[in-house]
Design a protein around this motif. Structure first.
Motif, PDB file in Angstrom:
ATOM      1  N   MET B 125       0.818  -1.220   0.000  1.00  0.00           N
ATOM      2  CA  MET B 125       0.000   0.000   0.000  1.00  0.00           C
ATOM      3  C   MET B 125       0.847   1.264   0.000  1.00  0.00           C
ATOM      4  O   MET B 125       0.345   2.344   0.280  1.00  0.00           O
ATOM      5  CB  MET B 125      -0.915   0.009   1.220  1.00  0.00           C
ATOM      6  N   ALA B 126       2.125   1.102  -0.328  1.00  0.00           N
ATOM      7  CA  ALA B 126       3.047   2.241  -0.256  1.00  0.00           C
ATOM      8  C   ALA B 126       2.532   3.442  -1.046  1.00  0.00           C
ATOM      9  O   ALA B 126       2.647   4.587  -0.613  1.00  0.00           O
ATOM     10  CB  ALA B 126       4.425   1.829  -0.744  1.00  0.00           C
ATOM     11  N   GLU B 127       1.931   3.174  -2.200  1.00  0.00           N
ATOM     12  CA  GLU B 127       1.522   4.297  -3.056  1.00  0.00           C
ATOM     13  C   GLU B 127       0.250   4.993  -2.559  1.00  0.00           C
ATOM     14  O   GLU B 127      -0.159   6.015  -3.106  1.00  0.00           O
ATOM     15  CB  GLU B 127       1.373   3.841  -4.517  1.00  0.00           C
ATOM     16  N   ARG B 128      -0.360   4.468  -1.513  1.00  0.00           N
ATOM     17  CA  ARG B 128      -1.597   5.078  -1.014  1.00  0.00           C
ATOM     18  C   ARG B 128      -1.381   5.934   0.231  1.00  0.00           C
ATOM     19  O   ARG B 128      -2.339   6.419   0.823  1.00  0.00           O
ATOM     20  CB  ARG B 128      -2.612   3.992  -0.683  1.00  0.00           C
ATOM     21  N   ALA B 129      -0.150   6.101   0.613  1.00  0.00           N
ATOM     22  CA  ALA B 129       0.155   6.788   1.872  1.00  0.00           C
ATOM     23  C   ALA B 129      -0.496   8.168   1.980  1.00  0.00           C
ATOM     24  O   ALA B 129      -0.894   8.596   3.055  1.00  0.00           O
ATOM     25  CB  ALA B 129       1.657   6.912   2.048  1.00  0.00           C
ATOM     26  N   ALA B 130      -0.637   8.868   0.849  1.00  0.00           N
ATOM     27  CA  ALA B 130      -1.141  10.245   0.911  1.00  0.00           C
ATOM     28  C   ALA B 130      -2.660  10.327   0.762  1.00  0.00           C
ATOM     29  O   ALA B 130      -3.228  11.414   0.812  1.00  0.00           O
ATOM     30  CB  ALA B 130      -0.459  11.077  -0.167  1.00  0.00           C
ATOM     31  N   GLU B 131      -3.309   9.183   0.566  1.00  0.00           N
ATOM     32  CA  GLU B 131      -4.769   9.225   0.396  1.00  0.00           C
ATOM     33  C   GLU B 131      -5.489   9.293   1.737  1.00  0.00           C
ATOM     34  O   GLU B 131      -4.992   8.810   2.743  1.00  0.00           O
ATOM     35  CB  GLU B 131      -5.233   7.960  -0.344  1.00  0.00           C
ATOM     36  N   LYS B 132      -6.667   9.893   1.689  1.00  0.00           N
ATOM     37  CA  LYS B 132      -7.472   9.892   2.907  1.00  0.00           C
ATOM     38  C   LYS B 132      -8.072   8.509   3.106  1.00  0.00           C
ATOM     39  O   LYS B 132      -8.444   7.844   2.131  1.00  0.00           O
ATOM     40  CB  LYS B 132      -8.614  10.908   2.778  1.00  0.00           C
ATOM     41  N   VAL B 133      -8.191   8.101   4.343  1.00  0.00           N
ATOM     42  CA  VAL B 133      -8.694   6.762   4.627  1.00  0.00           C
ATOM     43  C   VAL B 133     -10.102   6.592   4.060  1.00  0.00           C
ATOM     44  O   VAL B 133     -10.475   5.531   3.580  1.00  0.00           O
ATOM     45  CB  VAL B 133      -8.673   6.485   6.137  1.00  0.00           C
TER      46      VAL B 133
END
Ligand SMILES: Nc1ncnc2c1ncn2[C@@H]1O[C@H](COP(=O)(O)OP(=O)(O)OP(=O)(O)O)[C@@H](O)[C@H]1O
Ligand SMILES: [Mg+2]
Lengths: 263, 240
Positions: B125-133
């Motif tokens: 999930m490294a590429e989702r770090a900046a997304e809101k939950v």
């Protein structure tokens, strides 16, 4: 030690983020006392003759009188708001996350308390700034001197919120708290009328006011505004703080925890 | 060798109702243990006790050699947990959520950042770090909670019905991932579920029903010559 500080910063930061995201809450917190100040105080001015009494050295207008009470009101609402968010946290499960941290529980709760106090102080100064713009200002030294008073009062009311959050199970019950805690605490205090004025109405009313820790919080702020310390009020507020805090530590103790119901 | 998780004589009541009755089992390091039980068996109650949300009426818990009652700080630091009910801040980003959690464990700065990157990579999930939950689907949220539970490098991982509400593919990928954590990284895993198909023959199995342990041992051995499903239904009286 370092871990405790990291934890404190993170909790304060999170509460601040939450506060910023709830703009309506901030607005209400500021508008509420301003309405009192501008609308009510102007209306009551004629009706309420206030004699000279400490810490005042001359006759003062009603607006000047109620400013400390309104500062207290902001802190009272803010403390209850944090209590509400603690109950919300518990319903949403994030309280569990907090409580399973290896850092001692009392420190975690203190961090929450500290965060809510900081936020309430920020609101008070915003209110005072707007009041000053409308011509109701105080001396610069007074603004500085109330900071410790606001901290003590904020901690006391925050601890009350913490205590309530450990006993209130559901969010729905919160309206009841508003009615049974905020309103009596505010109206039966020296926020709107001095004690002697209350005594004119009834001695029981006067006694309740004199007992109410919120009155003492307000007096502490009132005296601080003029660079004075009301030692009696300080003592009273600290005592109330100690009682509320031990109550909430008891309520959050895992061995007889109220959390067990909802965990 | 100290065991990963040692549960001794846990009894707990809610008022008059006994939710857990003398529960005891011991899990070696690197063991994957399925805690299998129908609704109301007492799984979540046991999890609350293992994470010290409350103290049981009787019994003791040892986590990686530390007593939860006598050294709560040390014991809790060795535990990673995924609760049945999600505990994420929906309006914060994945990274912010993880940072907050890291701070609750006294981790900050570069060290925390590095741990966050590694644990997100582990669950892809490294590429989702900046997304809101809020923008994540259920599977990603769960994976993120698993990543979060591993952030502080625990020895014991507790998961309470972690696959509820997920589709079959996500379920099997999460189940597989956690099995690997036990076998490859030596984590002691306690995985609560009511779904028999999540249990592998090689797993350790504890069957919990109405607050009591009905079986405790190797899953394949407990099943014996019938399927585990059949055995489980036998023990729990037809599912109830
Ligand atoms: N706060 C509570 N007060 C009273 N009884 C409770 C409370 N929490 C759980 N119980 C009861 O204790 C028993 C065990 O509940 P628990 O939630 O631990 O079961 P569970 O195995 O996690 O079930 P599920 O699969 O539904 O999550 C149930 O009978 C439940 O009704
Ligand atoms: Mg459960």
């Amino acid at each position: 030690m370092k871990a405790a500080l990291i934890c404190l910063v993170a909790i304060v930061h999170r509460e601040a983020l939450r506060f910023v995201s709830q703009r309506g809450r901030f607005l209400a917190a500021i508008v509420r006392p301003l309405v009192w100040l501008i609308v009510f105080a102007a209306g009551f001015r004629a009706a309420l003759g206030l004699s000279i009494q400490p810490p005042y050295q001359t006759y003062i207008t009603y607006e000047i009188y109620i400013v400390p009470g309104l500062c207290g009101m902001i802190q009272l609402f803010s403390g209850m708001q944090s209590s509400l968010s603690l109950v919300y946290d518990r319903e949403m499960g994030s309280m569990r996350l907090l409580l399973t941290s290896p850092i001692p529980r009392w420190w975690l709760l203190f961090c929450k308390l500290f965060a809510s106090t900081a936020i309430s102080i920020f609101q008070v100064y915003t209110f005072l700034a707007i009041a000053a713009l409308t011509g109701i200002g105080f001396s610069p030294a007074g603004y500085l001197a109330i900071l410790p008073a606001l901290i003590v009062n904020g901690l006391m009311l925050g601890a009350l919120g913490l205590l309530l959050s450990s006993t209130i199970r559901q969010l729905e019950n919160f309206a009841g708290v508003m009615n049974f805690v905020i309103f009596p605490m505010f109206f039966l205090s020296t926020a709107l009328y001095p004690l002697w004025k209350m005594a004119e109405a009834s001695t029981i009313l006067r006694d309740i006011c004199a007992f109410n820790p919120f009155s003492h919080g307000v007096e502490l702020i009132r005296f601080a505004l003029y660079g004075q310390v009301d030692w009696m009020a300080l003592l009273w507020v600290l005592l109330a703080f100690a009682i509320f805090l031990s109550g909430s530590l008891w309520g959050y103790d895992p061995s007889r925890s109220m959390v067990r119901r909802k965990a | 060798m100290t065991s990963g998780l040692d549960v001794r004589g846990i009894t707990h009541r809610y008022g008059k109702k006994t939710a857990l009755n003398d529960i005891g089992f011991s899990l070696d390091k690197g063991l994957f243990c399925a805690l299998l039980g129908p609704n109301g068996a007492g799984k979540s109650t046991l999890f609350s006790i293992l994470t010290r949300l409350f103290v049981p009426d009787a019994g003791e818990v040892m986590v990686d050699g530390h007593s939860l009652a006598r050294e709560p700080g040390k014991a809790l630091a060795r535990i990673g947990v995924v609760f049945q009910q999600p505990t994420l801040d929906l309006d914060l980003t994945v990274r912010r959520n993880l940072k907050y959690f890291a701070a609750l464990h006294g981790l900050a700065g570069k060290d925390a950042d590095r741990r966050i990157e590694t644990s997100l990579e582990q669950v892809n999930m490294a590429e989702r770090a900046a997304e809101k939950v809020r923008a994540l689907n259920g599977g990603h949220r769960r994976r993120m909670e698993i990543a979060r539970a591993l952030l502080h490098g625990p020895a014991v991982l507790l998961l309470d019905e972690p696959t509820v509400g997920l589709d079959a593919e996500t379920r099997s990928s999460i189940t597989g991932h956690v099995h690997n954590l036990a076998s490859e990284q030596g984590l002691t895993v306690l995985w609560a579920t009511h779904l028999v198909d999540e249990v592998r023959g090689s797993d350790h199995l504890v069957v919990l029903h109405r607050g009591k342990i009905h079986a405790n041992g190797n899953a394949a051995e407990i099943a014996g010559d019938v399927s585990l499903q059949t055995r489980f239904l036998e023990m729990t009286g037809g599912g109830k």
